[in-house]
Design a protein around this motif. Structure first.
Motif, PDB file in Angstrom:
ATOM      1  N   MET A  13       0.831  -1.204   0.000  1.00  0.00           N
ATOM      2  CA  MET A  13       0.000   0.000   0.000  1.00  0.00           C
ATOM      3  C   MET A  13       0.868   1.259   0.000  1.00  0.00           C
ATOM      4  N   PHE A  14       1.920   1.253   0.840  1.00  0.00           N
ATOM      5  CA  PHE A  14       2.815   2.409   0.920  1.00  0.00           C
ATOM      6  C   PHE A  14       3.572   2.590  -0.388  1.00  0.00           C
ATOM      7  N   ILE A  15       4.026   1.467  -0.976  1.00  0.00           N
ATOM      8  CA  ILE A  15       4.735   1.550  -2.251  1.00  0.00           C
ATOM      9  C   ILE A  15       3.810   2.076  -3.338  1.00  0.00           C
ATOM     10  N   HIS A  16       2.554   1.685  -3.283  1.00  0.00           N
ATOM     11  CA  HIS A  16       1.589   2.152  -4.270  1.00  0.00           C
ATOM     12  C   HIS A  16       1.375   3.664  -4.153  1.00  0.00           C
ATOM     13  N   LYS A  17       1.340   4.180  -2.926  1.00  0.00           N
ATOM     14  CA  LYS A  17       1.201   5.618  -2.722  1.00  0.00           C
ATOM     15  C   LYS A  17       2.418   6.364  -3.276  1.00  0.00           C
ATOM     16  N   LEU A  18       3.608   5.828  -3.024  1.00  0.00           N
ATOM     17  CA  LEU A  18       4.816   6.462  -3.539  1.00  0.00           C
ATOM     18  C   LEU A  18       4.821   6.491  -5.067  1.00  0.00           C
ATOM     19  N   GLN A  19       4.353   5.403  -5.671  1.00  0.00           N
ATOM     20  CA  GLN A  19       4.283   5.370  -7.131  1.00  0.00           C
ATOM     21  C   GLN A  19       3.309   6.429  -7.669  1.00  0.00           C
ATOM     22  N   ASN A  20       2.171   6.570  -6.984  1.00  0.00           N
ATOM     23  CA  ASN A  20       1.208   7.593  -7.407  1.00  0.00           C
ATOM     24  C   ASN A  20       1.791   9.004  -7.273  1.00  0.00           C
ATOM     25  N   ILE A  21       2.478   9.244  -6.153  1.00  0.00           N
ATOM     26  CA  ILE A  21       3.087  10.556  -5.944  1.00  0.00           C
ATOM     27  C   ILE A  21       4.156  10.823  -7.000  1.00  0.00           C
ATOM     28  N   PHE A  22       4.949   9.829  -7.320  1.00  0.00           N
ATOM     29  CA  PHE A  22       5.996   9.989  -8.328  1.00  0.00           C
ATOM     30  C   PHE A  22       5.399  10.267  -9.713  1.00  0.00           C
ATOM     31  N   ARG A  23       4.394   9.512 -10.086  1.00  0.00           N
ATOM     32  CA  ARG A  23       3.800   9.688 -11.417  1.00  0.00           C
ATOM     33  C   ARG A  23       3.061  11.015 -11.543  1.00  0.00           C
ATOM     34  N   LEU A  24       2.352  11.400 -10.492  1.00  0.00           N
ATOM     35  CA  LEU A  24       1.683  12.699 -10.524  1.00  0.00           C
ATOM     36  C   LEU A  24       2.701  13.837 -10.578  1.00  0.00           C
ATOM     37  N   GLY A  25       3.815  13.647  -9.881  1.00  0.00           N
ATOM     38  CA  GLY A  25       4.868  14.651  -9.938  1.00  0.00           C
ATOM     39  C   GLY A  25       5.483  14.764 -11.321  1.00  0.00           C
ATOM     40  N   CYS A  26       5.669  13.623 -11.975  1.00  0.00           N
ATOM     41  CA  CYS A  26       6.174  13.646 -13.357  1.00  0.00           C
ATOM     42  C   CYS A  26       5.198  14.372 -14.278  1.00  0.00           C
ATOM     43  N   LYS A  27       3.895  14.211 -14.011  1.00  0.00           N
ATOM     44  CA  LYS A  27       2.894  14.932 -14.798  1.00  0.00           C
ATOM     45  C   LYS A  27       3.035  16.436 -14.604  1.00  0.00           C
ATOM     46  N   GLU A  28       3.324  16.861 -13.362  1.00  0.00           N
ATOM     47  CA  GLU A  28       3.519  18.285 -13.095  1.00  0.00           C
ATOM     48  C   GLU A  28       4.752  18.807 -13.824  1.00  0.00           C
ATOM     49  N   LEU A  29       5.812  18.016 -13.844  1.00  0.00           N
ATOM     50  CA  LEU A  29       7.025  18.442 -14.541  1.00  0.00           C
ATOM     51  C   LEU A  29       6.785  18.559 -16.043  1.00  0.00           C
ATOM     52  N   TRP A  30       6.009  17.619 -16.590  1.00  0.00           N
ATOM     53  CA  TRP A  30       5.709  17.674 -18.013  1.00  0.00           C
ATOM     54  C   TRP A  30       4.837  18.883 -18.344  1.00  0.00           C
ATOM     55  N   SER A  31       3.894  19.209 -17.459  1.00  0.00           N
ATOM     56  CA  SER A  31       3.057  20.393 -17.679  1.00  0.00           C
ATOM     57  C   SER A  31       3.898  21.668 -17.623  1.00  0.00           C
ATOM     58  N   LEU A  32       4.860  21.704 -16.699  1.00  0.00           N
ATOM     59  CA  LEU A  32       5.744  22.860 -16.606  1.00  0.00           C
ATOM     60  C   LEU A  32       6.619  22.982 -17.846  1.00  0.00           C
ATOM     61  N   TRP A  33       7.075  21.856 -18.359  1.00  0.00           N
ATOM     62  CA  TRP A  33       7.938  21.862 -19.541  1.00  0.00           C
ATOM     63  C   TRP A  33       7.209  22.436 -20.761  1.00  0.00           C
ATOM     64  N   ARG A  34       5.906  22.274 -20.796  1.00  0.00           N
ATOM     65  CA  ARG A  34       5.118  22.778 -21.917  1.00  0.00           C
ATOM     66  C   ARG A  34       4.600  24.195 -21.689  1.00  0.00           C
ATOM     67  N   ASP A  35       5.065  24.838 -20.640  1.00  0.00           N
ATOM     68  CA  ASP A  35       4.655  26.208 -20.332  1.00  0.00           C
ATOM     69  C   ASP A  35       5.851  27.137 -20.566  1.00  0.00           C
ATOM     70  N   PRO A  36       5.968  27.770 -21.726  1.00  0.00           N
ATOM     71  CA  PRO A  36       7.151  28.586 -22.025  1.00  0.00           C
ATOM     72  C   PRO A  36       7.285  29.813 -21.138  1.00  0.00           C
ATOM     73  N   ILE A  37       6.164  30.363 -20.687  1.00  0.00           N
ATOM     74  CA  ILE A  37       6.233  31.552 -19.832  1.00  0.00           C
ATOM     75  C   ILE A  37       6.890  31.211 -18.500  1.00  0.00           C
ATOM     76  N   MET A  38       6.490  30.091 -17.914  1.00  0.00           N
ATOM     77  CA  MET A  38       7.091  29.683 -16.658  1.00  0.00           C
ATOM     78  C   MET A  38       8.559  29.325 -16.829  1.00  0.00           C
ATOM     79  N   LEU A  39       8.906  28.686 -17.927  1.00  0.00           N
ATOM     80  CA  LEU A  39      10.317  28.359 -18.185  1.00  0.00           C
ATOM     81  C   LEU A  39      11.153  29.624 -18.329  1.00  0.00           C
ATOM     82  N   LEU A  40      10.587  30.621 -19.005  1.00  0.00           N
ATOM     83  CA  LEU A  40      11.291  31.895 -19.143  1.00  0.00           C
ATOM     84  C   LEU A  40      11.454  32.573 -17.790  1.00  0.00           C
ATOM     85  N   LEU A  41      10.427  32.488 -16.945  1.00  0.00           N
ATOM     86  CA  LEU A  41      10.501  33.073 -15.605  1.00  0.00           C
ATOM     87  C   LEU A  41      11.587  32.400 -14.778  1.00  0.00           C
ATOM     88  N   ILE A  42      11.661  31.081 -14.831  1.00  0.00           N
ATOM     89  CA  ILE A  42      12.688  30.356 -14.084  1.00  0.00           C
ATOM     90  C   ILE A  42      14.080  30.744 -14.560  1.00  0.00           C
TER      91      ILE A  42
END
Length: 375
Positions: free
Chosen positions: A1-30
Motif C-alpha cells: 500500500m505504501f509503495i503504491h502511494k509512492l508510485q502515485n506521488i511519483f507519477r503525478l509529480g512527473c505529470k507536473e514536470l511535463w506540464s511545466l515543460w510545456r509552459d514557455p512563460i514559466m520556463l522563461l521566468l525560471i
C-alpha cells in the motif's frame, strides 16, 4: 500500500514536470529568475556610493582648490567641471547627484585663518547616496585642507593601535552579499509561484476533476506538487550558484553547499505548502498574484536578509519567528558566509521542519475543503 502511494506521488509529480515543460512563460521566468535577476540584484548598489556624478565649480583656481577638486575620483565619484550658472540646471536635470562650489579667495582665506565656506548641494531624491556621499565629501575636503596646511599627509598617533579585519568579506564587496541573498529570495519567490500556478492551472483547465476520478488521494496530489516544483527550484538554484554566482560573478563560497541545499529543501517544503494554500484561497491567477505580493514582500523584507532583524521592533521579530524565510536566511548566511556546520545551524533546520509541517497540514486541510466544494 505504501509503495503504491509512492508510485502515485511519483507519477503525478512527473505529470507536473511535463506540464511545466510545456509552459514557455514559466520556463522563461525560471531562467530569468536564476540568471539575470541574480546579477542585477547583486550588481545594483542603491545604498552604496559608486561613481556618483559631482559637478565642481572652482572659482578660486588656486593650488588648494585644484587639490580639493582632484580628490574626487572613481570609483566613489565621477567629477564634472562646470560653471556656476550651469550648476542649478544640471542638478534640476539630474546630471549631478552632488555639486560643489569653491569660492574665490578660498586658499587666501584658509592661509589667513579667516575661514572659508564651500557650498555643497545634494540631490536628496537619491536618499541613500545623499547620506553616504555627504559624509564622504566633508571628509575629503577636510583631509585635503589639513594636509595642505601641514605641508604633508601626517598620520595621527593614537594611544591604541586598532587593527580592523573584515571577516567573511575582506574586500567589503556588496556583490558577495547581494548575489547570495538574491538566490535565497528567488528560491522563496519561485517556489510559491510554481506551486500556486500549478494548482490554479489545473483548476482553470478542469484537470482537477479528472484527478478526482482516479484512484489517488488528495494527499498524493498535493505531495506530488510539492516534490516536483520543489525539485525544479532546487535544481535551478544549484545551477545558479555554480554557473552565475561562482562562475560568472566570481563570488567565493566557503561553506558546505550540500548542507545549504538540505536546508533549502526544508524551506521549499514550507514555501511550496504555502503556495498551495494561497492557490486554494485565490480564484484566479490575477488574484493569486495580488495575494502573493501581500505575503512575499513581508517575508523577504522582514526575514533579516535585507536589514538586520535586531533593528526591527520586537513585536515584528517575534512574529517573523514563525516565517520560514527567517530561519532559511539565518542558516544560509551561516553556512555560505561563515562556513558553519550542522552543529551551529541545527536549530534553524528544526524550526524549518516544524514550520513546514504546520504549513503542510493547513494547506492539505484547505485543499481537501476546496476539492469537496468542487465535487
Amino acid at each position: 500500500m505504501f509503495i503504491h502511494k509512492l508510485q502515485n506521488i511519483f507519477r503525478l509529480g512527473c505529470k507536473e514536470l511535463w506540464s511545466l515543460w510545456r509552459d514557455p512563460i514559466m520556463l522563461l521566468l525560471i531562467t530569468y529568475t536564476f540568471t539575470m535577476s541574480i546579477y542585477t540584484g547583486a550588481s545594483s548598489m542603491p545604498e552604496s556610493l559608486n561613481n556618483a556624478p559631482i559637478g565642481i565649480v572652482d572659482e578660486d583656481h588656486s593650488a588648494l582648490s585644484e587639490r580639493v577638486s582632484s580628490a574626487f575620483y572613481p570609483p566613489l565619484f565621477t567629477p564634472f567641471e562646470t560653471q556656476l550658472d550651469q550648476m542649478d540646471a544640471g542638478m534640476d536635470a539630474g546630471l549631478y547627484s552632488f555639486s560643489m562650489t569653491i569660492p574665490s579667495r578660498f586658499q587666501e582665506d584658509i592661509l589667513a585663518n579667516r575661514g572659508a565656506t564651500v557650498q555643497v548641494n545634494v540631490d536628496a531624491t537619491r536618499v541613500t547616496q545623499a547620506l553616504t556621499g555627504s559624509s564622504y565629501i566633508q571628509q575629503i575636503i577636510l583631509t585635503e585642507v589639513n594636509s595642505y596646511l601641514q605641508g604633508h599627509r601626517s598620520v595621527t598617533s593614537l594611544p591604541v593601535d586598532l587593527e580592523l579585519r573584515a571577516r567573511f568579506n575582506p574586500t567589503l564587496d556588496r556583490q558577495w552579499f547581494g548575489g547570495i541573498m538574491q538566490v535565497i529570495n528567488n528560491v522563496t519567490m519561485l517556489s510559491i509561484i510554481l506551486t500556486g500556478a500549478a494548482l490554479i492551472r489545473e483548476r482553470e483547465h478542469g484537470t482537477v476533476e479528472h484527478l478526482l476520478v482516479m484512484p489517488v488521494t488528495v494527499f498524493e496530489i498535493m505531495m506530488a506538487k510539492v516534490w516536483s516544483m520543489g525539485l525544479v527550484v532546487l535544481v535551478a538554484s544549484f545551477v545558479a550558484v555554480h554557473l552565475v554566482v561562482k562562475g560568472f560573478m566570481h563570488i567565493p563560497i566557503e561553506g558546505n553547499l550540500w548542507l545549504f541545499f538540505l536546508g533549502a529543501s526544508l524551506s521549499l517544503f514550507a514555501t511550496t505548502s504555502l503556495g498551495i494554500y494561497m492557490a486554494t484561497v485565490a480564484k484566479s491567477m490575477p488574484q493569486f498574484g495580488l495575494l502573493m505580493m501581500l505575503v512575499l514582500i513581508p517575508l523577504q523584507m522582514l526575514s533579516g536578509g535585507l536589514t538586520p532583524r535586531e533593528s526591527m521592533p520586537e513585536v515584528v521579530q517575534n512574529i517573523m519567528q514563525f516565517a520560514p524565510t527567517t530561519h532559511f536566511v539565518n542558516l544560509a548566511q551561516a553556512i555560505l558566509y561563515r562556513n558553519a556546520g550542522f552543529d551551529v545551524v541545527w536549530m534553524p533546520f528544526l524550526c524549518l521542519f516544524a514550520i513546514g509541517a504546520v504549513f503542510f497540514y493547513f494547506a492539505l486541510k484547505r485543499f481537501k475543503e476546496t476539492i469537496h466544494t468542487m465535487t
